[in-house]
Design an enzyme around this catalytic site. Structure first.
Site, PDB file in Angstrom:
ATOM      1  N   LYS A  64       0.838  -1.202   0.000  1.00 27.69           N
ATOM      2  CA  LYS A  64       0.000   0.000   0.000  1.00 27.69           C
ATOM      3  C   LYS A  64       0.873   1.253   0.000  1.00 27.69           C
ATOM      4  CE  LYS A  64      -3.699   1.972   2.825  1.00 27.69           C
ATOM      5  NZ  LYS A  64      -4.593   1.733   3.970  1.00 27.69           N
ATOM      6  N   GLU A  86      10.565  -4.540   4.678  1.00 24.93           N
ATOM      7  CA  GLU A  86      10.696  -5.929   4.224  1.00 24.93           C
ATOM      8  C   GLU A  86      10.362  -6.056   2.739  1.00 24.93           C
ATOM      9  OE1 GLU A  86       9.065  -4.872   6.873  1.00 24.93           O
ATOM     10  OE2 GLU A  86       9.159  -6.301   8.540  1.00 24.93           O
ATOM     11  N   GLY A 143      -4.927  -2.402   5.440  1.00 21.76           N
ATOM     12  CA  GLY A 143      -4.122  -3.538   4.968  1.00 21.76           C
ATOM     13  C   GLY A 143      -4.788  -4.880   5.204  1.00 21.76           C
ATOM     14  N   ARG A 144      -5.234  -5.119   6.437  1.00 22.83           N
ATOM     15  CA  ARG A 144      -5.802  -6.445   6.746  1.00 22.83           C
ATOM     16  C   ARG A 144      -7.210  -6.620   6.203  1.00 22.83           C
ATOM     17  NH1 ARG A 144      -4.674  -3.343  10.876  1.00 22.83           N
ATOM     18  NH2 ARG A 144      -6.252  -2.587  12.318  1.00 22.83           N
ATOM     19  N   GLU A 147      -4.836  -7.708  15.223  1.00 25.83           N
ATOM     20  CA  GLU A 147      -4.316  -6.379  14.886  1.00 25.83           C
ATOM     21  C   GLU A 147      -5.456  -5.357  14.977  1.00 25.83           C
ATOM     22  OE1 GLU A 147      -2.455  -5.759  11.014  1.00 25.83           O
ATOM     23  OE2 GLU A 147      -0.834  -4.644  11.957  1.00 25.83           O
ATOM     24  N   HIS A 165      -5.078 -34.702  16.997  1.00 26.98           N
ATOM     25  CA  HIS A 165      -3.999 -35.587  17.439  1.00 26.98           C
ATOM     26  C   HIS A 165      -2.908 -34.803  18.144  1.00 26.98           C
ATOM     27  CE1 HIS A 165      -5.682 -39.047  15.294  1.00 26.98           C
ATOM     28  NE2 HIS A 165      -6.207 -38.075  14.560  1.00 26.98           N
ATOM     29  N   LYS A 225       9.237  -1.313  14.900  1.00 27.99           N
ATOM     30  CA  LYS A 225       9.724  -0.925  13.562  1.00 27.99           C
ATOM     31  C   LYS A 225      10.754   0.175  13.689  1.00 27.99           C
ATOM     32  CE  LYS A 225       5.717  -1.124  10.536  1.00 27.99           C
ATOM     33  NZ  LYS A 225       4.865  -0.276   9.697  1.00 27.99           N
TER      34      LYS A 225
END
Ligand code: G6Q
Length: 544
Positions: free
Chosen positions: A208, A214, A270-271, A356, A387, A507
């Site tokens: 965005k 990163e 974003g999410r 978030e 399991h 950050k």
């Protein structure tokens, strides 16, 4: 809208009182008292059969929870979101992911501009691009068609695309290899391009802001990999890179032709962005028709959320149940357990969406909360989890409300597999709710010393979502369902689910530490003694 503190709302006090009465009541009792409960406490919404009968609730609980929603201004808040008001007040933004799936011809105004037209213009552009790539009309620098697509993005620009690709793989074009790179750890990139021919590889840089450390580091590494692999100059970038972003300037600086940039807007968080252009990799994989079907599924859930009375409103009920367990029973987590292998990344996706969004401790008007907010979401597909960690859910000391998700029709029909899978999900929900009493264990002839070990207390709550088949539309419905359930929770907790200041501190610190790791001389360190020592030791070990 300024609200009284959550604890001061009349429904809150009533719920506290009600909880004292109900906390000792067993689901066995609730089912015995009302033989129709298993059918009564269900709703059908947008093709989802939602069975919430195995929750520790009565009609009175529901009445009080929906009253809490009313007193919290949920109806007004839903309308404010759909109307495009700036409900993300800390960032002064509207929250309009619902506009991403509004049908052509409808209108949603944002600052006086109809955004639905803009949304469809981008979808059309994505569709045209998808057609070129899938048909082979788009070729790389050497004239070869594109066979590999690598999405580079992180957080909201990665988790949705990865989840959707995995979820809808059944519908994907198997001649395209899709890979995803998110982590700054070089291993992620190195493994993602293993075996790929640069001449046949396209990178989608999804960001965005187009400034995320990163993503931009991975994108530059990808550019180096491509140019070295093709022994080509910068011109190759335009043929092998496209961008999804809101930042045309940075995209152009990178060398990507802004003709090949797919835009979105600051009102898409974003999410909440997997159905915007951030879903370009999804569209490439499954094709435009399936992508649009996914949007239509979300749209159906949006309509339901906006119009159904709270008592019959699936996202509202789910959100309120989470509030009920979190704030009244003290549950700290919520398990999401899809009995569908294709949904293996759904829990990871939902972790970002929910935590978030609602992992906050300050209300919209800046007061510290005096109640718990988002639970920790986690999960794995069934039956694998059975399991492993299900032991704790059945017999541990914590209350773990579970969402079970299952589909009636298998996409891959293989012998008895699907009925066995479905039998297991029904069995788990039943076992959690009803358990097994000591008397039952004894009656089975268990040795006396083993009776406590083999007793299941039960009274462990769960929701069960039963759908027909995992189609693109079904995925769209599930995504919108959890988005709106998250919104419902955030509204009750009086927090802003749409900002994420909590990710900033780390950050900023990392930015400061990078040069300290990279400097040739031993750096002056001004951190705490632990951080200083770790940095020194890391440098020493690395350079040894
Ligand atoms: C999501 C967050 C965050 C964001 C990433 C990537 O809601 O804001 O996960 O999506 O930090 O950001 P960019 O898309 O700007 O690279």
């Amino acid at each position: 809208m300024s609200l009284p503190a959550l604890r001061a709302l009349p429904a809150w006090a009533s719920l506290e009182q009600h909880h004292r009465k109900i906390k000792g009541v067993h689901l066995r009792q609730l089912f015995a008292d009302d033989p129709a409960r298993g059918e009564r406490l269900t709703i059908e919404a947008a093709g989802i059969h939602f069975d919430y009968s195995k929750n520790r609730i009565t009609d009175e609980t529901l009445r009080l929870l929906t009253q809490l929603a009313r007193e919290s201004g949920l109806a007004e808040n839903i309308e404010a979101m759909f109307r495009g008001e700036r409900i993300n007040a800390t960032e002064n933004r509207s929250v309009l992911h619902v506009a991403l799936r509004a049908p052509r011809g409808t209108t949603i105004l944002h600052d006086g501009r109809d955004v639905v037209g803009d949304v469809h213009a981008v979808l059309d552009k994505m569709e045209a691009f998808t057609a070129r790539v899938r048909s082979g009309a788009w070729t790389g620098l050497t004239g070869k068609r594109i066979r590999n697509v690598v999405n580079i993005g992180i957080g909201g620009s990665d988790l949705g695309p990865v989840m959707a690709y995995e979820a809808l793989r059944f519908y994907s074009d198997r001649s395209l290899t899709m890979r995803f790179v998110s982590n700054i750890d070089g291993t992620d990139f190195a493994e993602a391009v293993q075996g790929l021919d640069p001449a046949e590889t396209m990178f989608i840089v999804s960001s965005k802001t187009f400034t995320t450390q990163e993503t931009m580091t991975n994108a530059r590494t990808a550019r180096d990999w491509l140019l070295a692999g093709l022994a080509a100059g910068e011109a190759a970038v335009a043929r092998h890179f496209v961008a999804v972003s809101t930042n045309a300037e940075e995209v152009a600086k990178f060398g990507i032709d802004t003709e090949n940039m797919f835009g979105f807007w600051d009102w898409v968080g974003g999410r909440y962005s997997m159905e915007s252009a951030i879903g370009l990799s999804t569209m490439l994989a499954i094709g435009p028709d399936h992508f649009r079907a996914m949007l239509a599924g979300s749209r159906e859930m949006d309509e339901h959320f906006r119009t159904a009375p709270f008592e019959r409103n699936l996202p509202v009920l789910m959100g309120l149940l989470t509030v009920w367990y979190t704030d009244f029973f003290g549950a700290e987590t919520q398990a999401v357990l899809p009995y569908e292998q294709y949904l293996k990344r759904l829990p990871a996706y939902l972790q970002q969406l929910t935590m978030e969004s609602n992992g906050k401790h300050v209300t919209r008007d800046g007061r510290l909360v005096d109640y718990a907010t988002s639970p920790i979401y986690w999960g794995e597909p069934g039956t694998n989890g059975q399991h492993s960690f299900y032991q704790l859910i059945h017999q541990g000391t914590r209350l773990v409300p579970c969402d079970f998700i299952v589909f009636a029709k298998a996409l891959n029909r293989l012998g008895r597999h699907h009925d066995i899978l479905a039998a297991n999900v029904f069995a788990q929900a039943e076992a959690l709710a009803f358990g097994k009493t000591a008397a039952e264990v004894e009656a089975e002839g268990a040795a006396e010393r083993l009776v406590p070990h083999r007793t299941f207390e039960g009274n462990r709550p769960s929701n069960l979502l039963l759908m027909e088949a995992l189609t693109p539309a079904a995925l769209g419905k599930l995504v919108a369902l959890y988005e709106h359930s998250t919104f419902t929770q955030g509204t009750i907790w009086q927090i802003n689910p749409f900002d994420q200041w909590g990710v900033e501190l780390g950050k900023a610190l990392a930015q400061r530490i990078v040069p300290e790791l990279e400097s040739a001389q031993d750096p002056e360190l001004g951190h705490d003694s632990s951080s200083n020592a770790l940095i020194r030791r890391y440098r020493k070990l690395r350079d040894a």
